[in-house]
Each structure stands twice: as C-alpha cells, then as structure tokens.
Motif scaffolding. Structure first.
Motif, PDB file in Angstrom:
ATOM      1  N   GLU A  48      26.607  27.348  33.232  1.00  0.00           N
ATOM      2  CA  GLU A  48      26.757  26.020  32.269  1.00  0.00           C
ATOM      3  C   GLU A  48      25.267  25.411  31.998  1.00  0.00           C
ATOM      4  O   GLU A  48      25.385  24.738  31.163  1.00  0.00           O
ATOM      5  N   VAL A  49      24.535  25.526  32.918  1.00  0.00           N
ATOM      6  CA  VAL A  49      23.109  24.892  32.307  1.00  0.00           C
ATOM      7  C   VAL A  49      22.633  25.538  31.003  1.00  0.00           C
ATOM      8  O   VAL A  49      22.202  24.567  30.367  1.00  0.00           O
ATOM      9  N   GLU A  53      22.334  23.054  27.820  1.00  0.00           N
ATOM     10  CA  GLU A  53      21.116  23.146  27.032  1.00  0.00           C
ATOM     11  C   GLU A  53      21.192  23.288  25.562  1.00  0.00           C
ATOM     12  O   GLU A  53      20.601  22.744  24.792  1.00  0.00           O
ATOM     13  N   ALA A  54      21.933  24.112  25.497  1.00  0.00           N
ATOM     14  CA  ALA A  54      22.209  24.841  23.851  1.00  0.00           C
ATOM     15  C   ALA A  54      23.150  23.513  23.143  1.00  0.00           C
ATOM     16  O   ALA A  54      22.822  23.246  21.914  1.00  0.00           O
ATOM     17  N   LEU A  55      23.931  22.931  24.079  1.00  0.00           N
ATOM     18  CA  LEU A  55      24.638  21.712  23.456  1.00  0.00           C
ATOM     19  C   LEU A  55      23.647  20.689  23.023  1.00  0.00           C
ATOM     20  O   LEU A  55      23.831  20.085  22.014  1.00  0.00           O
ATOM     21  N   LYS A  62      29.822  29.490  18.375  1.00  0.00           N
ATOM     22  CA  LYS A  62      29.446  30.820  18.009  1.00  0.00           C
ATOM     23  C   LYS A  62      27.968  31.441  18.219  1.00  0.00           C
ATOM     24  O   LYS A  62      27.863  32.470  18.658  1.00  0.00           O
ATOM     25  N   ILE A  63      27.139  30.440  18.024  1.00  0.00           N
ATOM     26  CA  ILE A  63      25.713  30.833  18.100  1.00  0.00           C
ATOM     27  C   ILE A  63      25.524  30.970  19.901  1.00  0.00           C
ATOM     28  O   ILE A  63      24.717  31.868  20.190  1.00  0.00           O
ATOM     29  N   ILE A  64      25.891  29.971  20.362  1.00  0.00           N
ATOM     30  CA  ILE A  64      25.899  30.008  21.885  1.00  0.00           C
ATOM     31  C   ILE A  64      26.239  31.490  22.570  1.00  0.00           C
ATOM     32  O   ILE A  64      26.004  32.036  23.363  1.00  0.00           O
ATOM     33  N   ALA A  65      27.679  31.727  22.095  1.00  0.00           N
ATOM     34  CA  ALA A  65      28.289  32.929  22.565  1.00  0.00           C
ATOM     35  C   ALA A  65      27.510  34.189  22.188  1.00  0.00           C
ATOM     36  O   ALA A  65      27.282  35.165  22.997  1.00  0.00           O
ATOM     37  N   LEU A  70      28.738  36.502  25.207  1.00  0.00           N
ATOM     38  CA  LEU A  70      29.876  35.965  25.731  1.00  0.00           C
ATOM     39  C   LEU A  70      30.779  35.810  24.587  1.00  0.00           C
ATOM     40  O   LEU A  70      30.459  35.785  23.428  1.00  0.00           O
ATOM     41  N   CYS A  71      32.216  35.619  24.970  1.00  0.00           N
ATOM     42  CA  CYS A  71      33.121  35.580  23.963  1.00  0.00           C
ATOM     43  C   CYS A  71      33.091  34.134  23.619  1.00  0.00           C
ATOM     44  O   CYS A  71      32.749  32.995  24.571  1.00  0.00           O
ATOM     45  N   GLU A  72      33.517  33.702  22.737  1.00  0.00           N
ATOM     46  CA  GLU A  72      33.519  32.156  22.207  1.00  0.00           C
ATOM     47  C   GLU A  72      34.326  31.300  22.901  1.00  0.00           C
ATOM     48  O   GLU A  72      34.185  30.179  23.433  1.00  0.00           O
ATOM     49  N   SER A  73      35.550  31.928  23.442  1.00  0.00           N
ATOM     50  CA  SER A  73      36.573  31.267  24.198  1.00  0.00           C
ATOM     51  C   SER A  73      35.844  30.820  25.656  1.00  0.00           C
ATOM     52  O   SER A  73      36.153  29.849  26.205  1.00  0.00           O
ATOM     53  N   THR A  74      34.864  31.675  26.159  1.00  0.00           N
ATOM     54  CA  THR A  74      34.370  31.601  27.590  1.00  0.00           C
ATOM     55  C   THR A  74      33.374  30.337  27.248  1.00  0.00           C
ATOM     56  O   THR A  74      33.285  29.618  28.206  1.00  0.00           O
TER      57      THR A  74
END
Length: 103
Positions: A48-49, A53-55, A62-65, A70-74
C-alpha cells in the motif's frame, strides 16, 4: 535569451544542456522513497505504501499495476484500502492527504 544562446553553443560543441528546472522536478523521484515514507509505514502495508506513493505522483492504475507486476484489480483493492484508511473520497484527496503526511 542569453541562456538559450549558451545552450545552443553547448549542444553544438557536443555537450548536453539540462535545465535546472528539470533537475529540481526530478529531485523528488531521485530521493529515496524510504526516507520519506516513515510515517506511511505505520499506516499502510508495504504494498500500500508503494501504491500510495504512485498515487501521490499521479500515476494511473494500469501503470501502477505494470510497475508492481500486479493485476489492475489488485491495485484497485489497494487503492480502496488506502482511501478507507485516509477517509478519502477520491484519488485527488488521497494524493493531497499523502503529500501532507510525507511533508
């Protein structure tokens, strides 16, 4: 105009001109995230950290995933948990609150 002329002269001589504003803007991404996230560690899980930070930097789900493999849903689940913990209603509010926590 003088700075532009000097930059052109430097480029013609084979050098590379990097504006100071670019370096100052990149300073935040160069600084180790661990030193800034000490107060986030007590509030969020390690993943989550990273998502928080990405948020804060305005990245899309999509970029974070992709970056976290990870999956976008995760990522959406992590964002939902972050929003609950911060009592935020949208991504912008999350980014604002995280920025306030880090500073």
């Amino acid at each position: 105009v003088k700075v532009a002329a000097e930059a052109v002269a430097l480029a013609r001589a084979g050098g590379v001109f990097v504006p100071a504003s670019s370096i100052l803007a990149a300073k935040e991404s160069i600084t180790p995230a661990a030193s800034k996230n000490c107060c986030l560690d007590s509030l969020f899980t390690p993943r989550e950290v990273v998502v928080a930070e990405a948020l804060r930097r305005g990245k899309a789900n999509k970029i974070i995933a992709y970056e976290m493999n990870l999956c976008e849903s995760t990522v959406k689940v992590h964002i939902r948990n972050i929003m609950k913990k911060l009592n935020a209603t949208n991504r912008t509010e999350v980014a604002y609150k995280i920025r306030e926590l880090v500073q």
